[in-house]
Design a protein around this motif. Structure first.
Motif, PDB file in Angstrom:
ATOM      1  N   ASP A   1       0.644  -1.208   0.118  1.00  0.00           N
ATOM      2  CA  ASP A   1      -0.377   0.272  -0.324  1.00  0.00           C
ATOM      3  C   ASP A   1       0.654   1.774   0.338  1.00  0.00           C
ATOM      4  OD1 ASP A   1      -2.776  -1.968  -0.115  1.00  0.00           O
ATOM      5  OD2 ASP A   1      -1.961  -1.698   2.366  1.00  0.00           O
ATOM      6  N   THR A   2      -0.171   2.673   0.205  1.00  0.00           N
ATOM      7  CA  THR A   2       1.074   3.456   0.161  1.00  0.00           C
ATOM      8  C   THR A   2       0.859   4.550   1.313  1.00  0.00           C
ATOM      9  OG1 THR A   2       0.696   3.191  -2.072  1.00  0.00           O
ATOM     10  CG2 THR A   2       1.519   5.414  -1.716  1.00  0.00           C
ATOM     11  N   LEU A   3       1.694   5.546   1.346  1.00  0.00           N
ATOM     12  CA  LEU A   3       1.404   6.347   2.950  1.00  0.00           C
ATOM     13  C   LEU A   3       1.082   7.847   1.843  1.00  0.00           C
ATOM     14  CD1 LEU A   3       3.250   5.154   5.510  1.00  0.00           C
ATOM     15  CD2 LEU A   3       0.777   5.556   5.297  1.00  0.00           C
TER      16      LEU A   3
ATOM     17  N   GLY B   1      -1.541  25.137   3.261  1.00  0.00           N
ATOM     18  CA  GLY B   1      -1.274  25.218   4.538  1.00  0.00           C
ATOM     19  C   GLY B   1      -1.209  24.209   5.695  1.00  0.00           C
ATOM     20  N   ASN B   2      -2.328  23.147   5.322  1.00  0.00           N
ATOM     21  CA  ASN B   2      -2.826  21.676   6.231  1.00  0.00           C
ATOM     22  C   ASN B   2      -1.820  20.792   5.704  1.00  0.00           C
ATOM     23  OD1 ASN B   2      -4.048  23.524   7.918  1.00  0.00           O
ATOM     24  ND2 ASN B   2      -5.754  23.587   6.286  1.00  0.00           N
ATOM     25  N   LEU B   3      -1.557  20.338   6.561  1.00  0.00           N
ATOM     26  CA  LEU B   3      -0.927  18.792   6.046  1.00  0.00           C
ATOM     27  C   LEU B   3      -2.002  17.527   6.508  1.00  0.00           C
ATOM     28  CD1 LEU B   3       1.362  17.946   5.192  1.00  0.00           C
ATOM     29  CD2 LEU B   3       2.810  18.109   7.072  1.00  0.00           C
ATOM     30  N   PHE B   4      -1.995  16.345   5.743  1.00  0.00           N
ATOM     31  CA  PHE B   4      -2.917  15.002   5.414  1.00  0.00           C
ATOM     32  C   PHE B   4      -2.038  14.047   5.640  1.00  0.00           C
ATOM     33  CE2 PHE B   4      -5.481  18.437   5.398  1.00  0.00           C
ATOM     34  CZ  PHE B   4      -7.006  18.712   5.730  1.00  0.00           C
ATOM     35  N   GLU B   5      -1.871  12.962   6.348  1.00  0.00           N
ATOM     36  CA  GLU B   5      -1.167  11.299   5.658  1.00  0.00           C
ATOM     37  C   GLU B   5      -2.406  11.050   5.954  1.00  0.00           C
ATOM     38  OE1 GLU B   5       2.693   9.556   7.505  1.00  0.00           O
ATOM     39  OE2 GLU B   5       0.670   9.012   8.971  1.00  0.00           O
ATOM     40  N   PHE B   6      -1.922   9.940   4.259  1.00  0.00           N
ATOM     41  CA  PHE B   6      -3.010   8.769   4.120  1.00  0.00           C
ATOM     42  C   PHE B   6      -3.046   7.651   4.183  1.00  0.00           C
ATOM     43  CE2 PHE B   6      -5.504  12.556   3.025  1.00  0.00           C
ATOM     44  CZ  PHE B   6      -7.045  12.743   3.346  1.00  0.00           C
ATOM     45  N   TYR B   7      -3.395   6.562   4.174  1.00  0.00           N
ATOM     46  CA  TYR B   7      -3.130   5.241   3.872  1.00  0.00           C
ATOM     47  C   TYR B   7      -3.390   5.134   2.957  1.00  0.00           C
ATOM     48  CZ  TYR B   7      -1.766   0.088   4.428  1.00  0.00           C
ATOM     49  OH  TYR B   7      -2.046  -0.990   4.559  1.00  0.00           O
TER      50      TYR B   7
ATOM     51  N   LYS C   1      -8.798   1.916  -0.229  1.00  0.00           N
ATOM     52  CA  LYS C   1      -9.592   3.356   0.504  1.00  0.00           C
ATOM     53  C   LYS C   1      -8.438   3.756   0.971  1.00  0.00           C
ATOM     54  CE  LYS C   1     -12.592   4.084   3.902  1.00  0.00           C
ATOM     55  NZ  LYS C   1     -14.370   4.022   4.579  1.00  0.00           N
ATOM     56  N   ASP C   2      -8.936   4.971   0.837  1.00  0.00           N
ATOM     57  CA  ASP C   2      -7.828   5.880   1.701  1.00  0.00           C
ATOM     58  C   ASP C   2      -8.311   5.852   2.938  1.00  0.00           C
ATOM     59  OD1 ASP C   2      -6.388   6.427  -0.888  1.00  0.00           O
ATOM     60  OD2 ASP C   2      -7.552   8.082  -1.420  1.00  0.00           O
TER      61      ASP C   2
END
Length: 132
Positions: free
Chosen positions: A45-47, A54-60, A65-66
């Motif tokens: 999978d991918t991170l 200016g906001n930061l989001f990390e998704f798996y 699905k994300d």
């Protein structure tokens, strides 16, 4: 200060921002890292790290699905930031002029929202769904 609020900790944004939404509104992927799936043999999978206003989001990112893994919000102008601000205002009101760090968790201690207030105003929010 620590608070327990299942609604805020479990669904801080209400409707959670998606990768598609963030990219469609000018966000960009700033990092991409492969990640071995612990439950599906031979699946990688991918991170994704997405920056939006200016906001930061990390998704798996898995094929089906994300999943939001982490978010740091300091700009509350986007729709998701306004929703977040409203939900937090209903959960906690700092005193005027107060500087405070508030950690809001759910009763199962799996989701957390860390909030920073400066001079009584919301300054930064760190969303940690499914904290380990």
């Amino acid at each position: 200060m620590r608070l327990t609020n299942d609604s805020v900790a479990g669904q801080p944004f209400g409707q959670e921002p998606t990768v598609r939404e963030l990219l469609g509104e000018g966000g960009r992927v700033v990092a991409r890292r492969p990640c071995r799936n612990l439950y599906e043999a031979n699946q990688v999978d991918t991170l994704l790290l997405v920056r939006h206003q200016g906001n930061l989001f990390e998704f798996y990112r898995a094929p089906e699905k994300d999943l939001l893994r982490d978010a740091v919000v300091t700009n509350f102008q986007p729709a998701y930031g306004r929703r977040l601000r409203r939900r937090l205002a209903a959960a906690h009101q700092p005193g005027p002029g107060a500087t405070a760090n508030v950690r809001i968790g759910d009763t199962e201690r799996t989701n957390y929202v860390s909030v920073v207030y400066q001079r009584g105003q919301l300054s930064a929010v760190h969303v940690e769904p499914y904290a380990e």
